[in-house]
Motif scaffolding. Structure first.
Motif, PDB file in Angstrom:
ATOM      1  N   VAL A  11       0.834  -1.198   0.000  1.00 59.10           N
ATOM      2  CA  VAL A  11       0.000   0.000   0.000  1.00 59.10           C
ATOM      3  C   VAL A  11       0.873   1.253   0.000  1.00 59.10           C
ATOM      4  O   VAL A  11       0.597   2.223  -0.712  1.00 59.10           O
ATOM      5  N   GLN A  14       2.259   1.734  -3.467  1.00 53.22           N
ATOM      6  CA  GLN A  14       1.230   2.212  -4.393  1.00 53.22           C
ATOM      7  C   GLN A  14       0.942   3.692  -4.150  1.00 53.22           C
ATOM      8  O   GLN A  14       0.771   4.460  -5.093  1.00 53.22           O
ATOM      9  N   THR A  15       0.909   4.095  -2.899  1.00 57.93           N
ATOM     10  CA  THR A  15       0.692   5.505  -2.566  1.00 57.93           C
ATOM     11  C   THR A  15       1.825   6.357  -3.126  1.00 57.93           C
ATOM     12  O   THR A  15       1.596   7.444  -3.663  1.00 57.93           O
TER      13      THR A  15
END
Length: 66
Positions: A11, A14-15
């Motif tokens: 995550v 991806q951020t």
């Protein structure tokens, strides 16, 4: 490596990719704006150039009242 830390890392990655894409788009927009300003200034200069040879005082006593 436990699954929670693996998911957290994915995550986070991806951020970071989204932030990088937004930053690249903003940089392109700023570059485009700079080019637009340069074109506008060039057009203004071309519009003013023919007025360089106008006699002194032309347009100073212009009556625009109706």
């Amino acid at each position: 490596m436990d699954p929670t830390s693996l998911i957290t890392a994915l995550v986070g990655a991806q951020t970071g990719m989204v932030q990088l894409a937004v930053a690249a788009r903003l940089a392109r927009m700023n570059a485009d704006q700079g080019a637009s300003v340069a074109k506008l200034i060039d057009a203004a200069q071309q519009s003013i150039d023919p007025l360089a040879n106008v006699a002194a005082g032309v347009g100073t006593n212009l009556d625009v009242s109706t």
